[in-house]
Design an enzyme around this catalytic site. Structure first.
Site, short mmCIF file in Angstrom:
data_model
loop_
_atom_site.label_atom_id
_atom_site.label_comp_id
_atom_site.label_asym_id
_atom_site.label_seq_id
_atom_site.Cartn_x
_atom_site.Cartn_y
_atom_site.Cartn_z
N SER A 48 -9.95 0.01 6.93
CA SER A 48 -9.35 0.11 5.60
C SER A 48 -8.64 -1.15 5.11
O SER A 48 -8.24 -1.21 3.94
CB SER A 48 -8.37 1.28 5.55
OG SER A 48 -9.05 2.50 5.52
N SER A 51 -9.80 2.31 2.68
CA SER A 51 -8.89 2.97 1.78
C SER A 51 -7.98 2.03 0.99
O SER A 51 -7.47 2.39 -0.06
CB SER A 51 -8.02 3.94 2.57
OG SER A 51 -7.17 3.24 3.46
N LYS A 84 0.85 -1.20 0.00
CA LYS A 84 0.00 0.00 0.00
C LYS A 84 0.89 1.25 0.00
O LYS A 84 1.88 1.31 0.73
CB LYS A 84 -0.91 -0.01 1.22
CG LYS A 84 -1.98 1.07 1.23
CD LYS A 84 -2.87 0.95 2.46
CE LYS A 84 -3.97 2.01 2.47
NZ LYS A 84 -4.79 1.96 3.69
#
Lengths: 503, 99
Positions: free
Chosen positions: A180, A156, A81
């Site tokens: 997330s 997210s 990420k």
């Protein structure tokens, strides 16, 4: 050999050690897959072909020389990420304000992955600074859900979840501040784990809400998540909130769970997380999951956690308050974007112009809400009261865990919604985190494991399993047992029912 | 409680160093009002005697030996700077015209 991308991380690591396939071939298969489908999926913001292949070559050299593997995941590709820094790889956090920034150091998570021989393919898309539930807040366009390209892959960490469901990577790293990791896992039919707060180092993780942010593993199977958890977890002297204790034995727990016996396990359904507001297909899949858990020998009861209803409002005060402080570092002076530096404007004006140009709407909203909640006159009613609610939520967990070993709920109230559907309605977007937030506020571990497909739209539904602090093995055991039973009942892993993407 | 005005949003934006546009003020005023009305629900909970939690795990201060260890070089530290001069960060003027 495209079917390499369909294997689990455990299978890939095994084949590499047995010399059935080289780590370079595995890396190349995934890089080819990314080249073929990522124009459509948009999971990656950056692909590091050269370093991925060179890391894979190093693993192959170890294998050829007969050296012990660096870890049980040596040679397995991973999607990182874009909120964790990696030296020399651009890190944007999905924001224009950091576009083009190349960090001068590695996050502890990055370092541990590299030392474990994990092959980092690149950096994945995300809602700007991890604020969002859909990746629509990324400055670089939304990622798409491989189950239905018109829908969101969650957020997210939607780039990470989409990369798993699109078979671009067998492993990914996420961060979970309010859900997330788990909500993207839920809507893409993948596994996502938020460890106990402090279980995975935050050093080199760009901060959103420091008391809530927690990195964790994402994978397509529970065992793969456990293997990754043990690689990235553990004490880090560079993170003052890191827990100084051994990583809980989650791999052993996942293997134990896969044997399918949950007798003696007491499981509590959270009363508050069902009923109105839950999509019918989500409820049906959850009820079916409960039956499966009972069939495995678990004792299932209902447990009320009365303050969980207040977790969402408390979170949307605490997280923006911390964000308004953390994001003050983006001041156009030391790194990142600078706008309006025309010798007439003062530093303060340049700062305000840069932040206006560099931040997206959701980030601005949250900074202003945090600024409001921390203002004198409002502090007690908002931030102070939210912190008290946080205590009550922790107490609800403590009370619940006196009578049950783990708690369960749907991971999120609906299946993947359509891109654009909630973009103009911040409150509707926030509801995606309804069930995941309590574990962030209490710092306790929780995970999402695919429960099944929703009747009305054929999209994945997630089962959330929550455990007490540092009791990750319990939730991995339950999730692994459930996964094995669910796969057996429907003739294979859910993820293999994802539609084939046009390459 | 809230009912946040356009002027209040403008004030918040100034405090937060965000040079928001007139259009944004209209949009944000409406949205922040809805969000703040919703989160104000935390006030419904009777929590007078409840201690606040700022961190999920109890924190104690951690000390380490005061030893020199490698840090970033000057070049590395400046590598991401929007502007650098003479080995330092170059920043816009920090005093106002009237100063």
């Amino acid at each position: 050999m495209s079917d390499l991308t369909r294997l689990t991380a455990a299978e890939l690591a095994d084949k590499i050690q047995k010399k059935d396939v080289s780590a370079v071939e595995v890396a190349q298969a995934h890089l080819d897959r990314i080249a073929a489908v990522d124009k459509t999926v948009n999971a990656f913001l950056y692909v590091d072909t050269e370093r991925a292949l060179s890391a894979a070559r190093a693993v192959d050299e170890d294998v050829a020389a007969g050296r012990e593997p660096a870890s049980p995941l040596a040679g397995v590709p991973l999607a990182l990420k874009d909120v964790f820094v990696m030296e020399g790889a651009p890190t944007t956090c999905g924001s224009k304000i950091l576009e083009g920034w190349s960090p001068p150091y590695d996050a502890t998570v990055t370092r541990k992955l590299l030392e474990a021989g994990v092959v980092i393919l690149g950096k994945t898309n995300m809602d700007e600074f991890a604020m969002g539930s859909s990746t629509e807040n990324s400055a670089f366009g939304p990622s798409r859900n491989p189950w239905d390209l018109d829908r969101i892959p969650g957020g997210s960490g939607g780039g990470s979840s989409a990369s798993l469901a699109a078979f671009e990577a067998p492993l990914a790293i996420g961060t979970d501040t309010g859900g997330s990791i788990r909500q993207p896992g839920s809507v893409t039919g993948t596994v996502g784990v938020k460890p106990t707060y402090g279980g995975v180092s935050r050093y080199g993780l760009v901060a959103f809400s420091s008391s809530l942010d927690q990195g964790g593993p994402c994978a397509r199977t529970v065992l793969d998540a456990a293997l990754l958890h043990e690689v990235i977890g553990g004490h880090d002297p560079l993170d003052s909130t890191s827990i100084d204790a051994p990583v809980p034995p989650v791999v052993a727990a996942a293997r134990d769970g896969a044997r399918g016996d949950l007798s003696g396990m007491r499981i509590g359904i959270v009363t508050e997380f069902q009923g109105d507001g839950y999509q019918a297909g989500v409820t049906a899949a959850f009820v079916q999951a409960v039956e499966t858990l009972k069939g495995l020998g678990a004792e299932v009861v209902e447990v009320s956690c009365p303050h969980f209803d207040y977790a969402l409002p408390a979170y949307y005060l605490i997280a923006p308050s911390e964000a308004s402080s953390n994001l003050a570092r983006f001041d156009a002076m030391r790194y990142g974007l600078r706008t309006g530096d025309d010798s007439a404007n003062s530093a303060e004006q340049v700062m305000a112009l840069t932040r206006e140009a560099g931040f997206g709407a959701e980030v601005k909203r949250r900074i202003m809400i945090g600024t409001y909640a921390l203002s004198s006159g409002y502090y007690d009613a908002y931030y102070g009261q939210a912190q008290k609610v946080r205590t009550l939520i922790t107490q609800d967990f403590e009370k619940a865990f006196e009578s049950v070993d783990v708690l369960i709920s749907p991971t999120t109230p609906t299946t993947a919604f359509r891109i654009g559907e909630r973009a103009d309605d911040p409150m509707a977007m926030y509801l995606a985190d309804l069930c995941t937030i309590p574990a962030n506020l209490a710092g306790t571990p929780a995970m999402s494991v695919p429960a099944g497909l929703s009747d009305e739209d054929g999209l994945p539904v997630g089962l959330q399993v929550m455990a007490p602090a540092l009791a990750e093995p319990r939730m991995y055991k339950v999730a692994a047992a459930f996964e094995a039973a669910r796969d057996a009942a429907s003739g294979g892993a859910l993820i293999h029912r994802v539609p084939e993407l046009e390459a | 409680m809230p009912n946040i005005s356009r002027d209040e949003v403008a004030h918040l934006a100034r405090l937060a160093r965000l040079a928001v546009t007139e259009d944004e003020l209209d949009t944000f005023a409406g949205q922040l009002d809805v969000i703040l009305q919703s989160v104000a629900r935390v006030g419904e909970v009777a929590a007078e005697d409840i201690p606040p939690t700022s961190h999920a795990v109890p924190l104690t201060n951690v000390f380490r030996e005061d030893l020199v260890r490698p840090g970033l070089t000057q070049q590395q530290a400046l590598a991401g700077a929007p502007a650098a001069e003479d080995g330092r960060f170059r920043v816009p003027r920090i005093l106002g015209e009237e100063a």
